[in-house]
Design a protein around this motif. Sequence first.
Motif, short mmCIF file in Angstrom:
data_model
loop_
_atom_site.label_atom_id
_atom_site.label_comp_id
_atom_site.label_asym_id
_atom_site.label_seq_id
_atom_site.Cartn_x
_atom_site.Cartn_y
_atom_site.Cartn_z
N LEU A 108 -7.62 142.22 -3.23
CA LEU A 108 -6.80 142.50 -4.40
C LEU A 108 -5.33 142.60 -4.03
O LEU A 108 -4.46 142.09 -4.75
CB LEU A 108 -7.27 143.78 -5.09
CG LEU A 108 -8.67 143.73 -5.68
CD1 LEU A 108 -9.05 145.10 -6.22
CD2 LEU A 108 -8.81 142.66 -6.73
N VAL A 127 -7.84 149.24 -10.76
CA VAL A 127 -9.23 148.93 -10.41
C VAL A 127 -10.23 149.72 -11.23
O VAL A 127 -11.42 149.39 -11.24
CB VAL A 127 -9.50 149.12 -8.90
CG1 VAL A 127 -8.69 148.14 -8.08
CG2 VAL A 127 -9.25 150.54 -8.46
N LEU A 140 -4.85 143.02 -12.08
CA LEU A 140 -5.71 143.52 -11.01
C LEU A 140 -5.29 144.87 -10.43
O LEU A 140 -6.01 145.42 -9.60
CB LEU A 140 -5.76 142.49 -9.87
CG LEU A 140 -6.25 141.10 -10.26
CD1 LEU A 140 -6.15 140.16 -9.08
CD2 LEU A 140 -7.65 141.14 -10.81
N ASN A 197 -2.49 140.29 -5.61
CA ASN A 197 -1.36 140.89 -6.31
C ASN A 197 -0.03 140.28 -5.88
O ASN A 197 0.93 140.26 -6.65
CB ASN A 197 -1.32 142.40 -6.12
CG ASN A 197 -2.31 143.11 -7.02
OD1 ASN A 197 -2.56 142.69 -8.14
ND2 ASN A 197 -2.87 144.19 -6.53
N LEU A 201 -11.89 147.44 -13.70
CA LEU A 201 -12.53 146.26 -13.13
C LEU A 201 -13.82 146.61 -12.40
O LEU A 201 -14.00 147.74 -11.95
CB LEU A 201 -11.58 145.58 -12.14
CG LEU A 201 -10.25 145.09 -12.70
CD1 LEU A 201 -9.34 144.67 -11.56
CD2 LEU A 201 -10.47 143.95 -13.67
N TYR A 216 -1.09 138.41 -11.83
CA TYR A 216 -2.14 139.00 -10.99
C TYR A 216 -1.97 140.51 -10.89
O TYR A 216 -2.93 141.26 -11.04
CB TYR A 216 -2.11 138.39 -9.58
CG TYR A 216 -2.68 137.01 -9.50
CD1 TYR A 216 -4.02 136.81 -9.26
CD2 TYR A 216 -1.85 135.90 -9.63
CE1 TYR A 216 -4.55 135.53 -9.15
CE2 TYR A 216 -2.36 134.62 -9.54
CZ TYR A 216 -3.71 134.44 -9.30
OH TYR A 216 -4.23 133.18 -9.20
N VAL A 236 -10.36 139.06 -17.83
CA VAL A 236 -9.67 138.76 -16.57
C VAL A 236 -9.42 137.26 -16.49
O VAL A 236 -8.30 136.81 -16.21
CB VAL A 236 -10.49 139.27 -15.36
CG1 VAL A 236 -9.78 138.92 -14.06
CG2 VAL A 236 -10.75 140.76 -15.46
N TYR A 249 -13.57 134.69 -11.90
CA TYR A 249 -13.06 135.64 -12.89
C TYR A 249 -13.88 135.54 -14.17
O TYR A 249 -14.24 134.44 -14.59
CB TYR A 249 -11.60 135.34 -13.20
CG TYR A 249 -10.72 135.34 -11.97
CD1 TYR A 249 -10.37 136.53 -11.34
CD2 TYR A 249 -10.23 134.15 -11.44
CE1 TYR A 249 -9.56 136.53 -10.22
CE2 TYR A 249 -9.43 134.14 -10.32
CZ TYR A 249 -9.09 135.34 -9.72
OH TYR A 249 -8.29 135.34 -8.60
N ILE A 255 -14.87 139.08 -10.15
CA ILE A 255 -14.06 140.16 -10.70
C ILE A 255 -14.23 140.12 -12.22
O ILE A 255 -14.02 139.08 -12.84
CB ILE A 255 -12.58 139.99 -10.32
CG1 ILE A 255 -12.42 139.97 -8.79
CG2 ILE A 255 -11.74 141.11 -10.94
CD1 ILE A 255 -11.01 139.69 -8.31
#
Length: 87
Positions: free
Chosen positions: A37, A54, A51, A41, A57, A47, A13, A9, A80
């Motif tokens: 992902l 997207v 996340l 999650n 990210l 998370y 993030v 990460y 990520i």
Amino acid sequence: MGRSINIVYFAWVRERLGLDNESVLLDEKVRTIADVLTLLNKRGVAYSEILSDVTKLRFALDQDYGTPASLVGSAKELAIFPPVTGG
């Protein structure tokens, strides 16, 4: 039988999760970055808050850019991070 992938990460993030990296066990159903992902999650609210969108990210598999649809394949690392801006 599952296999592990190292998830790294970066930037906000990393700060929001409080983790630099972690090793995650993937089962045979996990084929894409989006699948990873989904798995992450399920680990909790932090998370899913970080996340779930997207569009905020970016991703890299073994240091090659990817998208949520990218196949994880035999990658050993998933990075990520937020979009990078220059100046």
